[in-house]
Design an enzyme around this catalytic site. Structure first.
Site, PDB file in Angstrom:
ATOM      1  N   GLY A 114      41.144  44.310 -64.953  1.00 61.53           N
ATOM      2  CA  GLY A 114      39.891  43.704 -65.396  1.00 61.53           C
ATOM      3  C   GLY A 114      39.529  44.205 -66.775  1.00 61.53           C
ATOM      4  N   CYS A 115      38.263  44.118 -67.109  1.00 65.70           N
ATOM      5  CA  CYS A 115      37.772  44.548 -68.418  1.00 65.70           C
ATOM      6  C   CYS A 115      38.231  45.972 -68.707  1.00 65.70           C
ATOM      7  CB  CYS A 115      36.250  44.457 -68.459  1.00 65.70           C
ATOM      8  SG  CYS A 115      35.540  45.069 -69.993  1.00 65.70           S
ATOM      9  N   PHE A 116      38.895  46.169 -69.821  1.00 67.50           N
ATOM     10  CA  PHE A 116      39.498  47.468 -70.083  1.00 67.50           C
ATOM     11  C   PHE A 116      38.508  48.575 -70.378  1.00 67.50           C
ATOM     12  CE2 PHE A 116      41.172  45.522 -74.376  1.00 67.50           C
ATOM     13  CZ  PHE A 116      39.893  45.409 -74.893  1.00 67.50           C
TER      14      PHE A 116
END
EC number: 1.8.4.11
Length: 162
Positions: free
Chosen positions: A11-13
């Site tokens: 997902g969002c890093f």
């Protein structure tokens, strides 16, 4: 000290980076892009979903402190590996669950870990995490590095479950 590396998409890093950097034995993290067809992609290009890149974290870890399997234990605790191309409100292939492996041993450990997670029934649905040979990795722009340290009230959709 010997440092090994892992390349993980969950997902969002930003949130993945923040959690991983807090784990004993993880000595470095860098956010970037991997798995796509565009060379040297920008964040704006990756966000379109048309590059096939995933947002990833390149992890440096000390195997004397934490094993590769231990890193994967954390990976599976910090996101939902059963949602295809989605983590929380982030939707698209760039947010897919993926483990990029650097050698046959990492691949075998990753595949076995997926079997263990599935068998544990921690999740109601089966794991959809991809396991792929590590492709070219591209570091994300400087403003993404250490993002949640520089912006403590920034967007974070990850938690580390027990």
């Amino acid at each position: 000290m010997t440092i090994e590396k892992a390349l993980l998409g969950a997902g969002c890093f930003w949130g993945v980076d923040k959690i991983l950097r807090s784990i004993p034995g993880i000595v470095s993290t860098e956010v970037g892009y991997a798995g796509g067809t565009t060379k040297n992609p920008t964040y704006e290009e990756v966000c379109t979903g048309r590059t096939d890149h995933a947002e990833v974290v390149l992890v440096g870890f000390d195997p004397a402190v934490i094993s590769y399997e231990g890193v994967l234990d954390v990976f599976f605790r910090l996101h939902d590996p059963t949602t295809l191309n989605r983590q929380h409100n982030d939707i698209g292939t760039q947010y897919r669950s993926v483990i990029f492996t650097y050698n046959d041993e990492q691949r075998a450990v990753a595949l076995e870990k997926i079997k263990q997670v599935d068998a544990s029934k921690v999740f109601r649905s089966p794991v959809v995490t991809q396991v792929m040979t590590a492709p070219d990795y591209y570091s994300a722009e400087a403003y993404h590095q250490d993002y949640l340290i520089k912006n403590p009230s920034g967007y974070m959709c990850h938690i580390l479950r027990d």
